[in-house]
Write a protein that holds these residues in place. Sequence first.
Motif, PDB file in Angstrom:
ATOM      1  N   LEU A  97      16.760   0.076   9.524  1.00  0.00           N
ATOM      2  CA  LEU A  97      16.277  -0.029   8.149  1.00  0.00           C
ATOM      3  C   LEU A  97      14.826   0.450   8.021  1.00  0.00           C
ATOM      4  CD1 LEU A  97      17.814  -3.498   7.184  1.00  0.00           C
ATOM      5  CD2 LEU A  97      18.440  -1.265   6.229  1.00  0.00           C
ATOM      6  N   CYS A  98      14.013   0.208   9.050  1.00  0.00           N
ATOM      7  CA  CYS A  98      12.632   0.709   9.022  1.00  0.00           C
ATOM      8  C   CYS A  98      12.603   2.232   8.949  1.00  0.00           C
ATOM      9  CB  CYS A  98      11.880   0.224  10.263  1.00  0.00           C
ATOM     10  SG  CYS A  98      11.274  -1.473  10.149  1.00  0.00           S
ATOM     11  N   ILE A  99      13.516   2.885   9.663  1.00  0.00           N
ATOM     12  CA  ILE A  99      13.600   4.344   9.625  1.00  0.00           C
ATOM     13  C   ILE A  99      14.070   4.810   8.249  1.00  0.00           C
ATOM     14  CG2 ILE A  99      14.726   6.358  10.627  1.00  0.00           C
ATOM     15  CD1 ILE A  99      14.941   4.789  13.253  1.00  0.00           C
ATOM     16  N   CYS A 100      15.043   4.084   7.696  1.00  0.00           N
ATOM     17  CA  CYS A 100      15.561   4.447   6.368  1.00  0.00           C
ATOM     18  C   CYS A 100      14.502   4.288   5.285  1.00  0.00           C
ATOM     19  CB  CYS A 100      16.773   3.579   6.025  1.00  0.00           C
ATOM     20  SG  CYS A 100      18.206   3.847   7.095  1.00  0.00           S
ATOM     21  N   LEU A 101      13.563   3.372   5.482  1.00  0.00           N
ATOM     22  CA  LEU A 101      12.525   3.132   4.474  1.00  0.00           C
ATOM     23  C   LEU A 101      11.670   4.383   4.250  1.00  0.00           C
ATOM     24  CD1 LEU A 101      11.318   0.912   2.655  1.00  0.00           C
ATOM     25  CD2 LEU A 101       9.777   0.328   4.521  1.00  0.00           C
ATOM     26  N   ALA A 102      11.481   5.169   5.303  1.00  0.00           N
ATOM     27  CA  ALA A 102      10.685   6.393   5.172  1.00  0.00           C
ATOM     28  C   ALA A 102      11.358   7.422   4.267  1.00  0.00           C
ATOM     29  CB  ALA A 102      10.430   6.993   6.549  1.00  0.00           C
ATOM     30  N   ALA A 103      12.682   7.324   4.126  1.00  0.00           N
ATOM     31  CA  ALA A 103      13.420   8.286   3.303  1.00  0.00           C
ATOM     32  C   ALA A 103      13.688   7.774   1.899  1.00  0.00           C
ATOM     33  CB  ALA A 103      14.745   8.634   3.983  1.00  0.00           C
ATOM     34  N   ALA A 104      13.249   6.554   1.589  1.00  0.00           N
ATOM     35  CA  ALA A 104      13.478   5.974   0.260  1.00  0.00           C
ATOM     36  C   ALA A 104      12.357   6.394  -0.683  1.00  0.00           C
ATOM     37  CB  ALA A 104      13.541   4.454   0.362  1.00  0.00           C
ATOM     38  N   HIS A 105      12.732   6.923  -1.858  1.00  0.00           N
ATOM     39  CA  HIS A 105      11.734   7.429  -2.801  1.00  0.00           C
ATOM     40  C   HIS A 105      11.888   6.832  -4.193  1.00  0.00           C
ATOM     41  CE1 HIS A 105      10.491  10.303   0.208  1.00  0.00           C
ATOM     42  NE2 HIS A 105      11.735  10.763   0.323  1.00  0.00           N
ATOM     43  N   SER A 106      12.704   5.808  -4.330  1.00  0.00           N
ATOM     44  CA  SER A 106      12.861   5.128  -5.620  1.00  0.00           C
ATOM     45  C   SER A 106      12.718   3.632  -5.412  1.00  0.00           C
ATOM     46  CB  SER A 106      14.232   5.449  -6.240  1.00  0.00           C
ATOM     47  OG  SER A 106      15.275   4.915  -5.441  1.00  0.00           O
ATOM     48  N   ILE A 107      12.304   2.943  -6.450  1.00  0.00           N
ATOM     49  CA  ILE A 107      12.060   1.508  -6.330  1.00  0.00           C
ATOM     50  C   ILE A 107      13.353   0.753  -6.026  1.00  0.00           C
ATOM     51  CG2 ILE A 107      12.318   1.151  -8.811  1.00  0.00           C
ATOM     52  CD1 ILE A 107       9.955  -0.726  -6.391  1.00  0.00           C
ATOM     53  N   GLY A 108      14.479   1.230  -6.539  1.00  0.00           N
ATOM     54  CA  GLY A 108      15.756   0.566  -6.298  1.00  0.00           C
ATOM     55  C   GLY A 108      16.150   0.606  -4.834  1.00  0.00           C
TER      56      GLY A 108
ATOM     57  N   LEU B   9       7.042  -6.725  -3.834  1.00  0.00           N
ATOM     58  CA  LEU B   9       7.838  -6.246  -2.705  1.00  0.00           C
ATOM     59  C   LEU B   9       7.653  -7.136  -1.477  1.00  0.00           C
ATOM     60  CD1 LEU B   9       7.258  -2.378  -3.006  1.00  0.00           C
ATOM     61  CD2 LEU B   9       9.193  -3.740  -3.838  1.00  0.00           C
ATOM     62  N   LEU B  10       6.417  -7.626  -1.251  1.00  0.00           N
ATOM     63  CA  LEU B  10       6.176  -8.535  -0.134  1.00  0.00           C
ATOM     64  C   LEU B  10       6.910  -9.851  -0.334  1.00  0.00           C
ATOM     65  CD1 LEU B  10       4.721  -9.234   2.497  1.00  0.00           C
ATOM     66  CD2 LEU B  10       2.747  -9.957   1.138  1.00  0.00           C
ATOM     67  N   SER B  11       6.927 -10.349  -1.556  1.00  0.00           N
ATOM     68  CA  SER B  11       7.645 -11.591  -1.842  1.00  0.00           C
ATOM     69  C   SER B  11       9.149 -11.400  -1.669  1.00  0.00           C
ATOM     70  CB  SER B  11       7.333 -12.064  -3.266  1.00  0.00           C
ATOM     71  OG  SER B  11       5.959 -12.382  -3.404  1.00  0.00           O
ATOM     72  N   ILE B  12       9.639 -10.197  -1.973  1.00  0.00           N
ATOM     73  CA  ILE B  12      11.071  -9.927  -1.802  1.00  0.00           C
ATOM     74  C   ILE B  12      11.456 -10.002  -0.329  1.00  0.00           C
ATOM     75  CG2 ILE B  12      12.798  -8.088  -1.934  1.00  0.00           C
ATOM     76  CD1 ILE B  12      11.529  -7.259  -4.606  1.00  0.00           C
TER      77      ILE B  12
ATOM     78  N   VAL C 225      14.179   1.124  -2.270  1.00  0.00           N
ATOM     79  CA  VAL C 225      13.208   0.371  -1.479  1.00  0.00           C
ATOM     80  C   VAL C 225      13.519  -1.122  -1.522  1.00  0.00           C
ATOM     81  CG1 VAL C 225      10.787  -0.340  -1.346  1.00  0.00           C
ATOM     82  CG2 VAL C 225      11.366   2.069  -1.679  1.00  0.00           C
ATOM     83  N   VAL C 226      13.840  -1.642  -2.685  1.00  0.00           N
ATOM     84  CA  VAL C 226      14.154  -3.073  -2.827  1.00  0.00           C
ATOM     85  C   VAL C 226      15.381  -3.444  -2.001  1.00  0.00           C
ATOM     86  CG1 VAL C 226      14.953  -4.840  -4.445  1.00  0.00           C
ATOM     87  CG2 VAL C 226      13.043  -3.347  -5.070  1.00  0.00           C
TER      88      VAL C 226
ATOM     89  N   SER D 209       0.824  -1.211   0.000  1.00  0.00           N
ATOM     90  CA  SER D 209       0.000   0.000   0.000  1.00  0.00           C
ATOM     91  C   SER D 209       0.859   1.262   0.000  1.00  0.00           C
ATOM     92  CB  SER D 209      -0.920   0.004   1.230  1.00  0.00           C
ATOM     93  OG  SER D 209      -1.757  -1.126   1.228  1.00  0.00           O
ATOM     94  N   TYR D 210       1.962   1.226   0.751  1.00  0.00           N
ATOM     95  CA  TYR D 210       2.856   2.389   0.823  1.00  0.00           C
ATOM     96  C   TYR D 210       3.474   2.682  -0.533  1.00  0.00           C
ATOM     97  CZ  TYR D 210       7.123   5.027   1.842  1.00  0.00           C
ATOM     98  OH  TYR D 210       8.131   5.953   1.839  1.00  0.00           O
ATOM     99  N   ALA D 211       3.915   1.639  -1.234  1.00  0.00           N
ATOM    100  CA  ALA D 211       4.564   1.843  -2.532  1.00  0.00           C
ATOM    101  C   ALA D 211       3.570   2.385  -3.565  1.00  0.00           C
ATOM    102  CB  ALA D 211       5.165   0.529  -3.018  1.00  0.00           C
ATOM    103  N   ILE D 212       2.325   1.930  -3.500  1.00  0.00           N
ATOM    104  CA  ILE D 212       1.315   2.386  -4.459  1.00  0.00           C
ATOM    105  C   ILE D 212       0.897   3.825  -4.173  1.00  0.00           C
ATOM    106  CG2 ILE D 212      -1.050   2.017  -5.272  1.00  0.00           C
ATOM    107  CD1 ILE D 212      -0.625  -0.973  -4.792  1.00  0.00           C
TER     108      ILE D 212
END
Length: 420
Positions: A362-373, A324-327, A375-376, A308-311
């Motif tokens: 890493l959870c904190i860093c996820l909030a600052a990620a804005h590209s699919i690369g 992303l969930l499977s990853i 995030v993966v 939901s966050y990525a969409i």
Amino acid sequence: MATSSAPSSCSDVEKDTTNWEKSATHAQPPITQGQEDLIESLEPPFTENPALDSDNGTAQETTPSAKRAINNINSVPNGGLQAWLTVLGAFFVYWNAWGIVNTFGVYQTYYESGLLSSYSASDISWIGSVQATLLMLTGTLAGPLYDAGYVRTLLLGGSLLAVFGQMMLSLCTTYWQVFLAQAICIGIGTGAMFVPGIAIVSTYWSTRIATATGLAAAGSSLGGTVYPIVFYKLQPTIGFPWATRVIGFIMLATLIVANLVLKVRVLPSGRRRFLDLTAFREWPYVFFVAGTVFAFLGLYDPFFYIQSYAIESKIANQDISFYLLSIINAASTFGRIIPGYIADRTGPLNLIFPCTLVAGILCICLAAAHSIGSVVVILILYGFCSGTLLSLPPTVFVQLTANRAVIGTRMGMGFALTSK
């Protein structure tokens, strides 16, 4: 006179000897059940069959003790066909317990845009949260019942309840129906079989217990990888009801295997209490349980919300965001096996602490990620680090329990508190 006094003297000696034995027996201070178990754990392994005396060829009587077999590490097989079959059975228990919990992210996305679109994302996430909570909370009852010998009842009853809940989910059309089937029914069913499934493994392994537990725990991440793909691919073509039933049939097949191969090696003798309050007088146990409580507070946020966050943040479209969930789950597979292998040499606590710390960062860093690369990459690292939180805690509970006869109880207590 001499001949008549001899019997009297012998009688006096016998009386003195008897009195001395009685006084010696009464002079011994009573010991507690825990002390008795610890004393027995230091004794050499026993044989269940009478052994032949090498000197005279006569059979020597031995008294088998279930408690001694549990506590004595020297009697643990640490290998063999049945030991590895036990790992396979526990693998499928994890597959259908935590694997189903890990799958909820794909249901969350579907509910938000389909079946439960009139409810908020927070309301929908309560279904998955309660399911995960009941999985661990049910361990409060399942652990003591395992110690009491009701292993087959827990495994079979939990399997049937979990499959029944999944099948009933395919018929649901309202929020309360989904909550009852997916959160309550599946949550209690998976909780009933989870503690016995992993506790049996501890009776077959001691020197390589972290490796065996890690291989079994890999089932949760693989199940969490397969089930979302099955649902995502089938739901658009055959609809929600039959996509859910297909998952139910997979659950049924794998749980049949688990029930067939999981066999109890030893059980404690006598009845056990539902709570072992002596555990809370042991500071290592208290601190470890407190640590797992905080670690599990945010463990499943990425699993539930990453799609939901990525969409919504437009990082990825719906097709890409699904994977992303499977990853996360695929990376978590390696996070269960590799740390388990290393933990047998370094100790499980030495791995849980740094991996949990990195997962939080890493959870904190996820909030600052804005590209699919980016995030993966974060999800791959998070999946690996978070995997240790499910594979290594059972190993720690075993190491913190000197009396193996109460492993099920202490493990259930720990998971129940963690579920809060």
